[in-house]
Design a protein around this motif. Structure first.
Motif, PDB file in Angstrom:
ATOM      1  N   TYR A 148       0.829  -1.211   0.000  1.00 43.91           N
ATOM      2  CA  TYR A 148       0.000   0.000   0.000  1.00 43.91           C
ATOM      3  C   TYR A 148       0.860   1.255   0.000  1.00 43.91           C
ATOM      4  CZ  TYR A 148      -2.342   3.679   2.809  1.00 43.91           C
ATOM      5  OH  TYR A 148      -2.799   4.875   3.330  1.00 43.91           O
ATOM      6  N   GLU A 149       1.882   1.270   0.830  1.00 43.37           N
ATOM      7  CA  GLU A 149       2.773   2.428   0.879  1.00 43.37           C
ATOM      8  C   GLU A 149       3.480   2.627  -0.461  1.00 43.37           C
ATOM      9  OE1 GLU A 149       3.786   4.769   3.934  1.00 43.37           O
ATOM     10  OE2 GLU A 149       1.722   4.388   3.316  1.00 43.37           O
ATOM     11  N   GLU A 155       1.523   6.753  -6.905  1.00 40.17           N
ATOM     12  CA  GLU A 155       0.526   7.746  -7.322  1.00 40.17           C
ATOM     13  C   GLU A 155       1.058   9.169  -7.188  1.00 40.17           C
ATOM     14  OE1 GLU A 155      -3.640   5.302  -6.509  1.00 40.17           O
ATOM     15  OE2 GLU A 155      -3.016   6.817  -5.049  1.00 40.17           O
ATOM     16  N   TYR A 156       1.973   9.358  -6.270  1.00 40.64           N
ATOM     17  CA  TYR A 156       2.579  10.680  -6.075  1.00 40.64           C
ATOM     18  C   TYR A 156       4.016  10.698  -6.578  1.00 40.64           C
ATOM     19  CZ  TYR A 156      -1.442  12.174  -3.378  1.00 40.64           C
ATOM     20  OH  TYR A 156      -2.729  12.536  -3.001  1.00 40.64           O
ATOM     21  N   GLY A 157       4.273   9.941  -7.631  1.00 48.11           N
ATOM     22  CA  GLY A 157       5.615   9.851  -8.171  1.00 48.11           C
ATOM     23  C   GLY A 157       6.182  11.176  -8.649  1.00 48.11           C
ATOM     24  N   PRO A 160       8.743  15.257  -5.304  1.00 46.39           N
ATOM     25  CA  PRO A 160      10.112  14.909  -4.875  1.00 46.39           C
ATOM     26  C   PRO A 160      10.122  14.270  -3.493  1.00 46.39           C
ATOM     27  CG  PRO A 160      10.001  17.168  -5.711  1.00 46.39           C
ATOM     28  CD  PRO A 160       8.592  16.699  -5.578  1.00 46.39           C
ATOM     29  N   PRO A 161      11.053  13.343  -3.258  1.00 45.18           N
ATOM     30  CA  PRO A 161      11.120  12.677  -1.951  1.00 45.18           C
ATOM     31  C   PRO A 161      11.204  13.645  -0.781  1.00 45.18           C
ATOM     32  CG  PRO A 161      12.521  11.549  -3.524  1.00 45.18           C
ATOM     33  CD  PRO A 161      12.042  12.792  -4.213  1.00 45.18           C
ATOM     34  N   ALA A 162      11.953  14.748  -0.962  1.00 50.16           N
ATOM     35  CA  ALA A 162      12.122  15.701   0.140  1.00 50.16           C
ATOM     36  C   ALA A 162      10.809  16.350   0.542  1.00 50.16           C
ATOM     37  CB  ALA A 162      13.136  16.783  -0.258  1.00 50.16           C
ATOM     38  N   VAL A 163       9.858  16.368  -0.369  1.00 46.87           N
ATOM     39  CA  VAL A 163       8.535  16.920  -0.078  1.00 46.87           C
ATOM     40  C   VAL A 163       7.582  15.815   0.354  1.00 46.87           C
ATOM     41  CG1 VAL A 163       6.548  18.144  -1.050  1.00 46.87           C
ATOM     42  CG2 VAL A 163       8.878  18.813  -1.695  1.00 46.87           C
ATOM     43  N   PHE A 164       7.625  14.704  -0.358  1.00 48.15           N
ATOM     44  CA  PHE A 164       6.666  13.633  -0.110  1.00 48.15           C
ATOM     45  C   PHE A 164       6.866  12.990   1.259  1.00 48.15           C
ATOM     46  CE2 PHE A 164       5.497   9.154  -0.091  1.00 48.15           C
ATOM     47  CZ  PHE A 164       4.174   9.202  -0.514  1.00 48.15           C
ATOM     48  N   GLU A 165       8.088  12.641   1.589  1.00 47.14           N
ATOM     49  CA  GLU A 165       8.317  11.820   2.774  1.00 47.14           C
ATOM     50  C   GLU A 165       7.897  12.491   4.077  1.00 47.14           C
ATOM     51  OE1 GLU A 165      12.349  10.503   2.404  1.00 47.14           O
ATOM     52  OE2 GLU A 165      11.919   9.327   0.600  1.00 47.14           O
ATOM     53  N   PRO A 166       8.272  13.760   4.333  1.00 49.40           N
ATOM     54  CA  PRO A 166       7.789  14.369   5.581  1.00 49.40           C
ATOM     55  C   PRO A 166       6.273  14.569   5.589  1.00 49.40           C
ATOM     56  CG  PRO A 166       9.050  15.951   4.280  1.00 49.40           C
ATOM     57  CD  PRO A 166       9.247  14.618   3.654  1.00 49.40           C
ATOM     58  N   ARG A 167       5.707  14.871   4.427  1.00 54.44           N
ATOM     59  CA  ARG A 167       4.249  15.040   4.363  1.00 54.44           C
ATOM     60  C   ARG A 167       3.545  13.718   4.624  1.00 54.44           C
ATOM     61  NH1 ARG A 167      -0.228  17.109   5.749  1.00 54.44           N
ATOM     62  NH2 ARG A 167      -1.888  17.152   4.180  1.00 54.44           N
ATOM     63  N   ARG A 168       4.091  12.635   4.081  1.00 56.88           N
ATOM     64  CA  ARG A 168       3.483  11.328   4.298  1.00 56.88           C
ATOM     65  C   ARG A 168       3.574  10.926   5.761  1.00 56.88           C
ATOM     66  NH1 ARG A 168      -0.597   8.365   2.800  1.00 56.88           N
ATOM     67  NH2 ARG A 168      -0.233   6.122   2.980  1.00 56.88           N
ATOM     68  N   ARG A 169       4.714  11.180   6.396  1.00 56.78           N
ATOM     69  CA  ARG A 169       4.850  10.869   7.818  1.00 56.78           C
ATOM     70  C   ARG A 169       3.863  11.689   8.643  1.00 56.78           C
ATOM     71  NH1 ARG A 169      10.409  10.452   6.508  1.00 56.78           N
ATOM     72  NH2 ARG A 169      10.766  12.613   7.119  1.00 56.78           N
ATOM     73  N   GLN A 170       3.643  12.923   8.226  1.00 60.38           N
ATOM     74  CA  GLN A 170       2.687  13.779   8.939  1.00 60.38           C
ATOM     75  C   GLN A 170       1.266  13.206   8.847  1.00 60.38           C
ATOM     76  OE1 GLN A 170       2.230  17.695   7.262  1.00 60.38           O
ATOM     77  NE2 GLN A 170       1.204  18.513   9.056  1.00 60.38           N
TER      78      GLN A 170
END
Length: 205
Positions: A148-149, A155-157, A160-170
Protein backbone atom coordinates in the motif's frame (compact mmCIF):
# COMPACT_ATOMS: atom_id res chain seq x y z
CA UNK A 1 -12.43 -9.77 -5.27
CA UNK A 2 -12.73 -10.40 -9.00
CA UNK A 3 -14.74 -8.32 -11.44
CA UNK A 4 -17.65 -10.76 -11.39
CA UNK A 5 -17.88 -10.48 -7.61
CA UNK A 6 -17.67 -6.71 -7.84
CA UNK A 7 -20.48 -6.63 -10.37
CA UNK A 8 -22.56 -8.88 -8.13
CA UNK A 9 -22.05 -6.57 -5.15
CA UNK A 10 -23.11 -3.61 -7.28
CA UNK A 11 -26.27 -5.35 -8.45
CA UNK A 12 -27.11 -6.62 -4.97
CA UNK A 13 -26.87 -3.13 -3.47
CA UNK A 14 -29.19 -1.57 -6.04
CA UNK A 15 -31.60 -4.51 -5.81
CA UNK A 16 -31.81 -4.03 -2.05
CA UNK A 17 -32.89 -0.45 -2.71
CA UNK A 18 -35.43 -1.51 -5.36
CA UNK A 19 -33.61 0.49 -8.02
CA UNK A 20 -31.66 -0.20 -11.18
CA UNK A 21 -29.12 2.29 -12.54
CA UNK A 22 -28.14 2.68 -16.15
CA UNK A 23 -25.51 0.08 -17.11
CA UNK A 24 -23.28 2.94 -18.23
CA UNK A 25 -22.76 4.00 -14.62
CA UNK A 26 -21.08 0.73 -13.66
CA UNK A 27 -19.06 0.72 -16.87
CA UNK A 28 -17.75 4.21 -16.17
CA UNK A 29 -16.94 3.37 -12.56
CA UNK A 30 -14.94 0.32 -13.62
CA UNK A 31 -13.10 2.46 -16.17
CA UNK A 32 -12.35 5.08 -13.53
CA UNK A 33 -10.95 2.58 -11.05
CA UNK A 34 -8.78 1.21 -13.86
CA UNK A 35 -7.19 4.55 -14.80
CA UNK A 36 -3.48 4.33 -15.52
CA UNK A 37 -2.46 6.93 -12.93
CA UNK A 38 -3.92 4.88 -10.08
CA UNK A 39 -1.86 2.41 -8.12
CA UNK A 40 -3.72 2.11 -4.80
CA UNK A 41 -7.14 3.65 -5.49
CA UNK A 42 -8.03 0.80 -7.82
CA UNK A 43 -10.41 -2.14 -8.00
CA UNK A 44 -8.10 -3.89 -5.54
CA UNK A 45 -8.90 -1.26 -2.90
CA UNK A 46 -12.60 -1.30 -3.77
CA UNK A 47 -12.68 -5.09 -3.51
CA UNK A 48 -10.93 -5.03 -0.15
CA UNK A 49 -13.42 -2.45 1.12
CA UNK A 50 -16.41 -4.48 -0.03
CA UNK A 51 -14.93 -7.59 1.59
CA UNK A 52 -14.69 -5.72 4.90
CA UNK A 53 -18.29 -4.57 4.50
CA UNK A 54 -19.38 -8.17 3.97
CA UNK A 55 -17.72 -9.05 7.25
CA UNK A 56 -19.08 -6.00 9.10
CA UNK A 57 -22.51 -5.91 7.47
CA UNK A 58 -24.32 -6.48 10.75
CA UNK A 59 -23.03 -3.16 12.05
CA UNK A 60 -24.56 -1.14 9.22
CA UNK A 61 -27.93 0.53 9.51
CA UNK A 62 -28.35 0.67 5.72
CA UNK A 63 -25.76 -1.76 4.29
CA UNK A 64 -26.83 -1.25 0.66
CA UNK A 65 -26.19 2.49 0.97
CA UNK A 66 -22.79 1.85 2.55
CA UNK A 67 -21.96 -0.49 -0.34
CA UNK A 68 -22.86 2.13 -2.93
CA UNK A 69 -20.93 4.79 -1.04
CA UNK A 70 -17.88 2.52 -1.17
CA UNK A 71 -18.33 2.15 -4.92
CA UNK A 72 -18.34 5.91 -5.37
CA UNK A 73 -15.93 7.04 -2.67
CA UNK A 74 -12.88 7.00 -4.97
CA UNK A 75 -14.79 7.24 -8.25
CA UNK A 76 -12.96 10.44 -9.12
CA UNK A 77 -9.31 10.47 -8.14
CA UNK A 78 -6.80 13.04 -9.31
CA UNK A 79 -3.79 13.67 -7.09
CA UNK A 80 -3.51 17.18 -8.47
CA UNK A 81 -6.93 18.20 -7.15
CA UNK A 82 -8.42 18.60 -3.69
CA UNK A 83 -12.09 18.10 -4.52
CA UNK A 84 -12.11 14.41 -5.42
CA UNK A 85 -14.50 13.44 -2.63
CA UNK A 86 -16.88 16.29 -3.43
CA UNK A 87 -16.96 15.39 -7.11
CA UNK A 88 -17.39 11.70 -6.30
CA UNK A 89 -20.16 12.51 -3.82
CA UNK A 90 -21.95 14.64 -6.41
CA UNK A 91 -21.76 11.76 -8.87
CA UNK A 92 -23.17 9.33 -6.29
CA UNK A 93 -26.08 11.63 -5.53
CA UNK A 94 -26.89 12.17 -9.18
CA UNK A 95 -26.65 8.45 -9.97
CA UNK A 96 -29.06 7.72 -7.13
CA UNK A 97 -31.55 10.31 -8.34
CA UNK A 98 -31.25 9.14 -11.94
CA UNK A 99 -31.99 5.58 -10.78
CA UNK A 100 -35.17 6.76 -9.10
CA UNK A 101 -34.06 6.70 -5.48
CA UNK A 102 -35.64 9.16 -3.09
CA UNK A 103 -33.84 12.46 -2.48
CA UNK A 104 -33.13 11.56 1.16
CA UNK A 105 -31.32 8.39 0.04
CA UNK A 106 -29.33 10.39 -2.49
CA UNK A 107 -28.35 12.90 0.18
CA UNK A 108 -27.26 10.14 2.56
CA UNK A 109 -25.05 8.68 -0.16
CA UNK A 110 -23.54 12.12 -0.76
CA UNK A 111 -22.83 12.55 2.96
CA UNK A 112 -21.30 9.07 3.26
CA UNK A 113 -18.86 9.71 0.42
CA UNK A 114 -17.94 13.09 1.90
CA UNK A 115 -17.12 11.36 5.21
CA UNK A 116 -14.14 9.74 3.46
CA UNK A 117 -12.40 13.13 3.42
CA UNK A 118 -11.34 12.11 6.97
CA UNK A 119 -11.29 15.74 8.06
CA UNK A 120 -14.19 15.62 10.54
CA UNK A 121 -15.60 13.09 12.96
CA UNK A 122 -18.12 10.94 11.07
CA UNK A 123 -21.70 11.18 12.29
CA UNK A 124 -23.87 8.07 12.43
CA UNK A 125 -23.19 4.35 12.47
CA UNK A 126 -22.96 4.00 8.70
CA UNK A 127 -20.51 6.88 8.31
CA UNK A 128 -18.32 5.51 11.11
CA UNK A 129 -18.32 2.09 9.52
CA UNK A 130 -17.57 3.48 6.07
CA UNK A 131 -14.63 5.53 7.36
CA UNK A 132 -13.26 2.54 9.27
CA UNK A 133 -13.52 0.38 6.16
CA UNK A 134 -11.72 2.98 4.08
CA UNK A 135 -8.92 2.99 6.68
CA UNK A 136 -8.82 -0.79 7.11
CA UNK A 137 -5.68 -0.92 4.95
CA UNK A 138 -3.78 0.65 7.86
CA UNK A 139 -4.36 -2.54 9.82
CA UNK A 140 -3.49 -4.90 6.98
CA UNK A 141 -0.79 -7.57 7.35
CA UNK A 142 2.69 -6.00 7.10
CA UNK A 143 3.32 -7.16 3.53
CA UNK A 144 0.05 -5.67 2.29
CA UNK A 145 0.67 -2.45 4.22
CA UNK A 146 4.12 -2.17 2.62
CA UNK A 147 2.55 -2.71 -0.79
CA UNK A 148 0.00 0.00 0.00
CA UNK A 149 2.77 2.43 0.88
CA UNK A 150 4.52 1.67 -2.42
CA UNK A 151 1.26 2.17 -4.27
CA UNK A 152 0.67 5.56 -2.68
CA UNK A 153 4.22 6.60 -3.51
CA UNK A 154 3.63 5.57 -7.11
CA UNK A 155 0.53 7.75 -7.32
CA UNK A 156 2.58 10.68 -6.08
CA UNK A 157 5.62 9.85 -8.17
CA UNK A 158 5.74 13.44 -9.42
CA UNK A 159 6.42 14.72 -5.88
CA UNK A 160 10.11 14.91 -4.87
CA UNK A 161 11.12 12.68 -1.95
CA UNK A 162 12.12 15.70 0.14
CA UNK A 163 8.54 16.92 -0.08
CA UNK A 164 6.67 13.63 -0.11
CA UNK A 165 8.32 11.82 2.77
CA UNK A 166 7.79 14.37 5.58
CA UNK A 167 4.25 15.04 4.36
CA UNK A 168 3.48 11.33 4.30
CA UNK A 169 4.85 10.87 7.82
CA UNK A 170 2.69 13.78 8.94
CA UNK A 171 -0.45 12.21 7.46
CA UNK A 172 0.25 8.77 8.92
CA UNK A 173 1.20 10.34 12.23
CA UNK A 174 -2.18 12.04 12.29
CA UNK A 175 -3.90 8.69 12.01
CA UNK A 176 -1.61 7.22 14.68
CA UNK A 177 -2.55 10.05 17.04
CA UNK A 178 -6.25 9.17 16.88
CA UNK A 179 -7.50 7.41 19.97
CA UNK A 180 -9.14 5.23 19.00
CA UNK A 181 -8.23 4.97 15.34
CA UNK A 182 -11.21 2.77 14.50
CA UNK A 183 -14.63 3.94 15.63
CA UNK A 184 -16.54 0.67 15.37
CA UNK A 185 -15.91 -1.87 18.09
CA UNK A 186 -15.52 -4.91 15.86
CA UNK A 187 -13.03 -3.26 13.51
CA UNK A 188 -11.15 -1.83 16.47
CA UNK A 189 -10.82 -5.32 17.89
CA UNK A 190 -9.65 -6.74 14.56
CA UNK A 191 -7.36 -4.01 13.28
CA UNK A 192 -6.36 -1.39 15.88
CA UNK A 193 -3.23 -3.12 17.19
CA UNK A 194 -1.96 -4.00 13.71
CA UNK A 195 -2.66 -0.49 12.43
CA UNK A 196 -0.73 1.08 15.28
CA UNK A 197 2.20 -1.22 14.63
CA UNK A 198 2.19 -0.45 10.90
CA UNK A 199 1.82 3.29 11.44
CA UNK A 200 4.44 3.43 14.16
CA UNK A 201 7.00 1.75 11.93
CA UNK A 202 6.09 3.95 8.94
CA UNK A 203 6.29 7.18 10.91
CA UNK A 204 9.62 6.17 12.47
CA UNK A 205 10.95 5.61 8.96
Amino acid sequence: MDTAALRASWSDAWRALDASPDDAVLAELLDRYGEAHRAYHTLQHLGECLAHLARERGGAERPAEVALALWFHDAIYDVHRHDNEARSADWARQAALDAGLAPDVAERLHALVMATRHDTQPVGADARLLVDIDLAILGAPPARFAEYERQIRSEYGHVPPAVFEPRRRQILGGFLARDPLYLTASMRTRLEAAARANLGQAVAG
